[in-house]
Design a protein around this motif. Structure first.
Motif: not given
Length: 269
Positions: A67-95
């Protein structure tokens, strides 16, 4: 609604012809149990990306309790943003993110005028593993991953028309993420459906820093009909589903706009 059927189809073991259309590819990550498919509708000139959330307890431990919020980083995602998302959801998308973008790149090479629709429902299965935040069970990811994926696709292919359809989506990120989704995808291109007192959309509380993005369409009573659906204002409209305390995974979560989720194999033929 058409896209609830695609979301339901992602839960079938085999979906050879999603809504009678061409199955371009299926994708699976064993570790996160993130699954889905890309279909092509040549009549509507549309590519559909649909996600299935996790059912396996192992994947739930890794993904849905993060449930911790992580910086929005991953394939195709916008850069230079301060957005944060659910760590697990982001990990799943990156996969699966690179797979999705590569397949879409190939499809756009052949069908450059096609639109994209991204669809996801959040199906939950109860468990009793004694971990932190187990109240949140195995719920959440499909609609949330669809949201992150739509942001990635829109950012990578800015000339492609894109619409996002989620059903029972939990809060996915913070206020900056919600604003980013609304800006990049466009509020008029987002349909975030909530069925009456479905408890999953409000299961992750705002006190943890999470906020919903627009645009919510709340079916506030039965039966499913346009007069019973309210187009809400903003992401946390106090007159929308946010007005109903979360009761977790419940019967409204399992049916959206009269479409049973995960139990209708006819959507795959």
């Amino acid at each position: 609604m058409r896209y609830t059927k695609y979301a339901s189809g992602a839960y079938q073991i085999l979906c050879p012809r999603p809504m009678g259309n061409i199955l371009v590819t299926q994708f699976t990550d064993i570790i996160t149990a993130t699954k889905g498919f890309i279909a092509r509708d040549d009549t509507r000139k549309e590519l559909v990306v649909s996600f299935r959330g996790s059912r396996e307890i192992v994947s739930a431990i890794i993904v849905d309790t993060s449930l911790l919020l992580s910086p929005l980083r991953g394939p195709g995602l916008p850069q230079n943003t301060d957005a944060h998302v659910h760590t697990g959801f982001l990990y799943a998308f990156r996969s699966v993110g690179d797979i999705i973008l590569n397949v879409l790149r190939e499809q756009f090479g052949k069908f450059p005028q096609y639109d994209v629709a991204v669809s996801g429902h959040s199906l939950g299965v109860r468990r009793t593993v004694p971990l932190p935040y187990t109240t949140y069970v195995i719920v959440l990811e499909q609609g949330a991953i669809a949201c992150i994926a739509a942001l990635s696709i829109r950012n990578t292919f800015p000339n492609a028309a894109l619409r996002l359809f989620t059903f029972g989506q939990p809060r996915t990120g913070d206020h900056s993420f919600a604003e980013l989704v609304e800006t990049v995808i466009g509020m008029d291109n987002i349909f975030r459906g909530v069925h009456s007192f479905d408890g999953v959309p409000t299961m992750i509380p705002t006190r943890l820093g999470y906020r919903h993005h627009a645009t919510e369409y709340w079916q506030f009573t039965e039966p499913s009909a346009p007069r019973h659906v309210r187009k809400c204002v903003g992401g946390e409209d106090p007159e929308g589903s946010a007005s109903i305390p979360s009761t977790g995974i419940n019967p409204p979560h399992m049916v959206y706009f009269e479409q049973p989720i995960a139990s209708d194999p006819t959507v795959c033929i």
